[in-house]
Design a protein around this motif. Structure first.
Motif, PDB file in Angstrom:
ATOM      1  N   LEU A  49      39.410  34.354  43.896  1.00 17.92           N
ATOM      2  CA  LEU A  49      39.940  34.606  42.560  1.00 17.92           C
ATOM      3  C   LEU A  49      40.604  33.330  42.043  1.00 17.92           C
ATOM      4  O   LEU A  49      41.146  32.547  42.825  1.00 17.92           O
ATOM      5  CB  LEU A  49      40.989  35.729  42.584  1.00 17.92           C
ATOM      6  CG  LEU A  49      40.547  37.141  42.975  1.00 17.92           C
ATOM      7  CD1 LEU A  49      41.713  38.109  42.815  1.00 17.92           C
ATOM      8  CD2 LEU A  49      39.346  37.597  42.169  1.00 17.92           C
ATOM      9  N   THR A  50      40.586  33.133  40.746  1.00 23.41           N
ATOM     10  CA  THR A  50      41.354  32.038  40.169  1.00 23.41           C
ATOM     11  C   THR A  50      42.822  32.464  40.133  1.00 23.41           C
ATOM     12  O   THR A  50      43.134  33.645  40.325  1.00 23.41           O
ATOM     13  CB  THR A  50      40.890  31.732  38.727  1.00 23.41           C
ATOM     14  OG1 THR A  50      41.198  32.875  37.920  1.00 23.41           O
ATOM     15  CG2 THR A  50      39.405  31.419  38.670  1.00 23.41           C
ATOM     16  N   GLU A  51      43.701  31.502  39.846  1.00 25.52           N
ATOM     17  CA  GLU A  51      45.122  31.841  39.691  1.00 25.52           C
ATOM     18  C   GLU A  51      45.280  32.935  38.633  1.00 25.52           C
ATOM     19  O   GLU A  51      46.016  33.889  38.810  1.00 25.52           O
ATOM     20  CB  GLU A  51      45.922  30.608  39.255  1.00 25.52           C
ATOM     21  CG  GLU A  51      45.998  29.498  40.287  1.00 25.52           C
ATOM     22  CD  GLU A  51      46.955  29.831  41.408  1.00 25.52           C
ATOM     23  OE1 GLU A  51      47.901  30.610  41.189  1.00 25.52           O
ATOM     24  OE2 GLU A  51      46.749  29.310  42.515  1.00 25.52           O
ATOM     25  N   SER A  52      44.560  32.747  37.525  1.00 21.12           N
ATOM     26  CA  SER A  52      44.644  33.702  36.429  1.00 21.12           C
ATOM     27  C   SER A  52      44.108  35.082  36.841  1.00 21.12           C
ATOM     28  O   SER A  52      44.723  36.107  36.564  1.00 21.12           O
ATOM     29  CB  SER A  52      43.869  33.162  35.221  1.00 21.12           C
ATOM     30  OG  SER A  52      43.867  34.112  34.198  1.00 21.12           O
ATOM     31  N   ASP A  53      42.945  35.095  37.518  1.00 26.01           N
ATOM     32  CA  ASP A  53      42.385  36.374  37.983  1.00 26.01           C
ATOM     33  C   ASP A  53      43.394  37.127  38.842  1.00 26.01           C
ATOM     34  O   ASP A  53      43.525  38.349  38.759  1.00 26.01           O
ATOM     35  CB  ASP A  53      41.135  36.147  38.845  1.00 26.01           C
ATOM     36  CG  ASP A  53      39.936  35.657  38.054  1.00 26.01           C
ATOM     37  OD1 ASP A  53      39.933  35.803  36.822  1.00 26.01           O
ATOM     38  OD2 ASP A  53      39.002  35.120  38.689  1.00 26.01           O
ATOM     39  N   SER A  54      44.104  36.372  39.694  1.00 25.02           N
ATOM     40  CA  SER A  54      45.024  37.025  40.642  1.00 25.02           C
ATOM     41  C   SER A  54      46.218  37.664  39.932  1.00 25.02           C
ATOM     42  O   SER A  54      46.896  38.508  40.512  1.00 25.02           O
ATOM     43  CB  SER A  54      45.503  36.026  41.702  1.00 25.02           C
ATOM     44  OG  SER A  54      46.434  35.112  41.166  1.00 25.02           O
ATOM     45  N   GLN A  55      46.450  37.237  38.699  1.00 21.86           N
ATOM     46  CA  GLN A  55      47.552  37.822  37.937  1.00 21.86           C
ATOM     47  C   GLN A  55      47.083  38.880  36.940  1.00 21.86           C
ATOM     48  O   GLN A  55      47.894  39.477  36.233  1.00 21.86           O
ATOM     49  CB  GLN A  55      48.301  36.710  37.186  1.00 21.86           C
ATOM     50  CG  GLN A  55      48.973  35.750  38.152  1.00 21.86           C
ATOM     51  CD  GLN A  55      49.704  34.634  37.432  1.00 21.86           C
ATOM     52  OE1 GLN A  55      50.416  34.902  36.469  1.00 21.86           O
ATOM     53  NE2 GLN A  55      49.529  33.422  37.898  1.00 21.86           N
ATOM     54  N   ASN A  56      45.792  39.085  36.891  1.00 30.07           N
ATOM     55  CA  ASN A  56      45.224  40.066  35.957  1.00 30.07           C
ATOM     56  C   ASN A  56      44.186  40.925  36.678  1.00 30.07           C
ATOM     57  O   ASN A  56      43.007  40.919  36.313  1.00 30.07           O
ATOM     58  CB  ASN A  56      44.578  39.339  34.768  1.00 30.07           C
ATOM     59  CG  ASN A  56      45.596  38.553  33.979  1.00 30.07           C
ATOM     60  OD1 ASN A  56      46.428  39.140  33.281  1.00 30.07           O
ATOM     61  ND2 ASN A  56      45.571  37.244  34.110  1.00 30.07           N
ATOM     62  N   LEU A  57      44.640  41.659  37.679  1.00 28.55           N
ATOM     63  CA  LEU A  57      43.715  42.469  38.463  1.00 28.55           C
ATOM     64  C   LEU A  57      43.232  43.661  37.634  1.00 28.55           C
ATOM     65  O   LEU A  57      43.980  44.229  36.831  1.00 28.55           O
ATOM     66  CB  LEU A  57      44.417  42.999  39.719  1.00 28.55           C
ATOM     67  CG  LEU A  57      44.949  41.959  40.706  1.00 28.55           C
ATOM     68  CD1 LEU A  57      45.700  42.655  41.834  1.00 28.55           C
ATOM     69  CD2 LEU A  57      43.828  41.075  41.249  1.00 28.55           C
ATOM     70  N   SER A  58      41.964  44.024  37.853  1.00 29.45           N
ATOM     71  CA  SER A  58      41.460  45.254  37.245  1.00 29.45           C
ATOM     72  C   SER A  58      42.132  46.438  37.947  1.00 29.45           C
ATOM     73  O   SER A  58      42.749  46.285  39.007  1.00 29.45           O
ATOM     74  CB  SER A  58      39.938  45.345  37.429  1.00 29.45           C
ATOM     75  OG  SER A  58      39.648  45.548  38.803  1.00 29.45           O
TER      76      SER A  58
END
Ligand SMILES: [Mg+2]
Length: 117
Positions: A49-58
Protein backbone atom coordinates in the motif's frame (compact mmCIF):
# COMPACT_ATOMS: atom_id res chain seq x y z
CA UNK A 1 -3.86 -2.86 38.42
CA UNK A 2 -6.75 -5.04 37.31
CA UNK A 3 -9.00 -4.02 34.46
CA UNK A 4 -12.34 -5.82 34.47
CA UNK A 5 -12.65 -5.94 30.67
CA UNK A 6 -9.18 -7.42 30.35
CA UNK A 7 -9.84 -9.92 33.12
CA UNK A 8 -13.10 -10.97 31.43
CA UNK A 9 -11.30 -11.43 28.12
CA UNK A 10 -8.58 -13.48 29.82
CA UNK A 11 -11.23 -15.75 31.34
CA UNK A 12 -12.98 -16.17 27.98
CA UNK A 13 -9.70 -17.07 26.33
CA UNK A 14 -8.83 -19.56 29.05
CA UNK A 15 -12.27 -21.19 28.72
CA UNK A 16 -12.02 -21.25 24.93
CA UNK A 17 -8.72 -23.13 25.21
CA UNK A 18 -9.87 -25.44 28.02
CA UNK A 19 -13.09 -26.38 26.20
CA UNK A 20 -10.99 -27.55 23.24
CA UNK A 21 -8.18 -29.14 25.27
CA UNK A 22 -5.81 -26.61 23.72
CA UNK A 23 -4.25 -25.35 26.91
CA UNK A 24 -1.50 -27.94 26.41
CA UNK A 25 -0.49 -26.08 23.24
CA UNK A 26 -0.37 -22.65 24.87
CA UNK A 27 3.21 -22.59 26.10
CA UNK A 28 4.81 -19.15 26.14
CA UNK A 29 7.01 -20.24 23.23
CA UNK A 30 4.05 -21.29 21.11
CA UNK A 31 2.08 -18.17 21.99
CA UNK A 32 5.00 -15.92 21.04
CA UNK A 33 5.25 -17.72 17.70
CA UNK A 34 1.49 -17.40 17.12
CA UNK A 35 1.71 -13.70 17.99
CA UNK A 36 4.49 -13.21 15.46
CA UNK A 37 2.43 -15.06 12.85
CA UNK A 38 -0.59 -12.87 13.41
CA UNK A 39 1.60 -9.75 13.29
CA UNK A 40 2.84 -11.00 9.93
CA UNK A 41 -0.77 -11.31 8.75
CA UNK A 42 -1.35 -7.66 9.71
CA UNK A 43 1.84 -6.61 7.92
CA UNK A 44 0.69 -8.47 4.81
CA UNK A 45 -2.47 -6.33 4.67
CA UNK A 46 -0.37 -3.17 4.46
CA UNK A 47 2.31 -4.58 2.21
CA UNK A 48 2.49 -2.65 -1.08
CA UNK A 49 0.00 0.00 0.00
CA UNK A 50 1.12 3.58 -0.47
CA UNK A 51 1.29 5.88 2.55
CA UNK A 52 -1.97 7.40 1.38
CA UNK A 53 -3.65 4.01 0.81
CA UNK A 54 -2.74 2.99 4.36
CA UNK A 55 -4.61 5.99 5.70
CA UNK A 56 -7.68 5.46 3.54
CA UNK A 57 -8.61 1.81 3.93
CA UNK A 58 -11.77 0.51 2.29
CA UNK A 59 -14.40 -0.96 4.58
CA UNK A 60 -13.30 -4.44 3.54
CA UNK A 61 -9.63 -3.66 4.23
CA UNK A 62 -10.48 -2.13 7.59
CA UNK A 63 -12.49 -5.20 8.57
CA UNK A 64 -9.54 -7.45 7.76
CA UNK A 65 -7.23 -5.18 9.78
CA UNK A 66 -9.66 -5.33 12.71
CA UNK A 67 -9.59 -9.13 12.60
CA UNK A 68 -5.78 -9.29 12.65
CA UNK A 69 -5.51 -6.68 15.40
CA UNK A 70 -7.94 -8.76 17.44
CA UNK A 71 -5.85 -11.91 16.82
CA UNK A 72 -2.71 -10.06 17.95
CA UNK A 73 -4.40 -8.63 21.01
CA UNK A 74 -5.84 -11.98 22.06
CA UNK A 75 -2.52 -13.82 21.70
CA UNK A 76 -0.75 -11.01 23.58
CA UNK A 77 -3.34 -11.21 26.35
CA UNK A 78 -3.07 -15.00 26.52
CA UNK A 79 0.73 -14.79 26.63
CA UNK A 80 0.65 -12.19 29.38
CA UNK A 81 -1.78 -14.35 31.38
CA UNK A 82 0.47 -17.39 31.03
CA UNK A 83 3.47 -15.36 32.22
CA UNK A 84 1.48 -13.61 34.97
CA UNK A 85 2.20 -10.20 33.47
CA UNK A 86 -0.22 -7.34 34.06
CA UNK A 87 -0.52 -5.73 30.62
CA UNK A 88 -1.89 -2.42 31.89
CA UNK A 89 0.80 -2.11 34.54
CA UNK A 90 3.71 -2.90 32.21
CA UNK A 91 2.31 -0.67 29.47
CA UNK A 92 2.04 2.27 31.86
CA UNK A 93 5.53 1.55 33.14
CA UNK A 94 6.90 1.46 29.59
CA UNK A 95 5.34 4.83 28.76
CA UNK A 96 7.15 6.32 31.78
CA UNK A 97 10.42 4.76 30.62
CA UNK A 98 9.89 6.14 27.11
CA UNK A 99 9.18 9.61 28.49
CA UNK A 100 12.61 9.50 30.14
CA UNK A 101 14.31 8.06 27.04
CA UNK A 102 12.66 10.65 24.81
CA UNK A 103 12.60 14.02 26.55
CA UNK A 104 10.44 16.41 24.51
CA UNK A 105 13.16 19.05 24.29
CA UNK A 106 15.53 16.55 22.63
CA UNK A 107 13.22 14.61 20.34
CA UNK A 108 10.41 16.97 19.33
CA UNK A 109 9.60 16.31 15.66
CA UNK A 110 12.44 13.79 15.26
CA UNK A 111 12.15 10.08 14.55
CA UNK A 112 15.63 9.18 15.78
CA UNK A 113 16.11 6.33 18.21
CA UNK A 114 16.97 7.56 21.71
CA UNK A 115 20.57 6.41 21.25
CA UNK A 116 20.92 8.81 18.30
CA UNK A 117 19.34 11.93 19.79
MG1 LIG B 1 -5.16 -13.83 11.79
Amino acid sequence: MKNKDLEDLKMKLAKFAQDRDWDKFHSPKNLVMALAGESGELVELFQWLTESDSQNLSDKQKHRVEEEIADIFLYLLRLSAKLDIDLIEVANSKILINEIKYPIERCYGLSNKYTDL
